[in-house]
Enzyme design. Structure first.
Site, PDB file in Angstrom:
ATOM      1  N   GLY A  51       0.773  -1.244   0.000  1.00  0.00           N
ATOM      2  CA  GLY A  51       0.000   0.000   0.000  1.00  0.00           C
ATOM      3  C   GLY A  51       0.799   1.285   0.000  1.00  0.00           C
ATOM      4  O   GLY A  51       0.228   2.366   0.104  1.00  0.00           O
ATOM      5  N   ASP A  70      -4.576  -6.049  -5.763  1.00  0.00           N
ATOM      6  CA  ASP A  70      -3.453  -6.975  -5.594  1.00  0.00           C
ATOM      7  C   ASP A  70      -4.004  -8.359  -5.254  1.00  0.00           C
ATOM      8  O   ASP A  70      -5.131  -8.485  -4.764  1.00  0.00           O
ATOM      9  CB  ASP A  70      -2.512  -6.502  -4.475  1.00  0.00           C
ATOM     10  CG  ASP A  70      -1.126  -7.137  -4.592  1.00  0.00           C
ATOM     11  OD1 ASP A  70      -0.200  -6.439  -5.053  1.00  0.00           O
ATOM     12  OD2 ASP A  70      -0.967  -8.318  -4.227  1.00  0.00           O
ATOM     13  N   LYS A 150       6.285  -0.978 -14.104  1.00  0.00           N
ATOM     14  CA  LYS A 150       7.603  -1.587 -13.880  1.00  0.00           C
ATOM     15  C   LYS A 150       7.912  -2.572 -14.992  1.00  0.00           C
ATOM     16  O   LYS A 150       7.016  -3.237 -15.521  1.00  0.00           O
ATOM     17  CB  LYS A 150       7.600  -2.338 -12.543  1.00  0.00           C
ATOM     18  CG  LYS A 150       8.930  -3.024 -12.239  1.00  0.00           C
ATOM     19  CD  LYS A 150       8.833  -3.968 -11.055  1.00  0.00           C
ATOM     20  CE  LYS A 150       8.783  -3.188  -9.773  1.00  0.00           C
ATOM     21  NZ  LYS A 150       9.007  -4.022  -8.586  1.00  0.00           N
TER      22      LYS A 150
END
Length: 195
Positions: A51, A70, A150
């Site tokens: 988080g 998630d 990413k």
């Protein structure tokens, strides 16, 4: 500063600042560079556990819609819709679409594949997640929206670059200083859908 001291520095800094993870500083650095976190916008954070990124988003976006997704269950953060699910599942994507009910302004992904010990395989799997985020954003991002994801330097780097250039007006690659020196991770910043 050696690698252990470097890690301790950001770990301690996160604790002092009240962030759940040292990776919060990666998002802060990326936003300082590209300035995409604003108030009153729709933001999706995938791979959000534990988080840290959601906390940074909430500081910048007090009045917009925010969702963190998630596979791991995450403690609540006031003002953020937290969902447990796999981004690759159509069910999770339906939940995202239903929650925002309109285009998403910023899609963030700090997702990485579960590590197997095989760096090449881990890199491939994480880069496939990045490609999936780019595919999803093509249909769900607002016209001038931003995607940050990413990726790892590896064989799929060119495939990601080609897809991003095809779908977006501007793309940049950026490695935050808070990333570990030995890490192959970097982040792609995409802005403005080209179609």
């Amino acid at each position: 500063m050696d690698n252990r001291s470097f890690q301790d520095h950001f770990f301690k800094k996160a604790k002092i600042s009240g962030y759940r993870s040292r990776s919060a500083f990666k998002l802060i650095e990326i936003n300082n560079k590209f300035r995409f976190l604003k108030d009153g916008i729709n933001i999706l954070d995938v791979g959000s556990y534990p988080g840290g990124w959601c906390q940074v988003i909430r500081e910048k976006n007090k009045n917009g819609k925010i969702m963190g997704l998630d596979q791991k269950e995450m403690k609540e953060i006031e003002g953020i819709k937290i969902c447990v699910g796999d981004f690759l599942d159509e069910k999770s994507k339906s939940i995202i679409i239903d929650y925002f009910k309109s285009d998403i302004d910023v899609i963030l992904s700090d997702m990485a594949s579960n590590t197997t010990g095989n760096k090449s395989l881990d890199s491939i799997r994480t880069n496939e997640l990045c490609l999936d985020v780019l595919d999803f954003s093509k249909d769900r991002l607002s016209k001038d929206g931003v995607v940050i994801s990413k990726l790892f330097m590896g064989k799929e780097f060119n495939e990601i670059k080609i897809k991003a250039k095809k779908n977006f007006k501007k793309i940049h690659f950026f490695k935050p200083k808070s990333s570990r020196n030995e890490s192959r991770e970097t982040y792609i910043h995409c802005e403005g859908l080209s179609t």
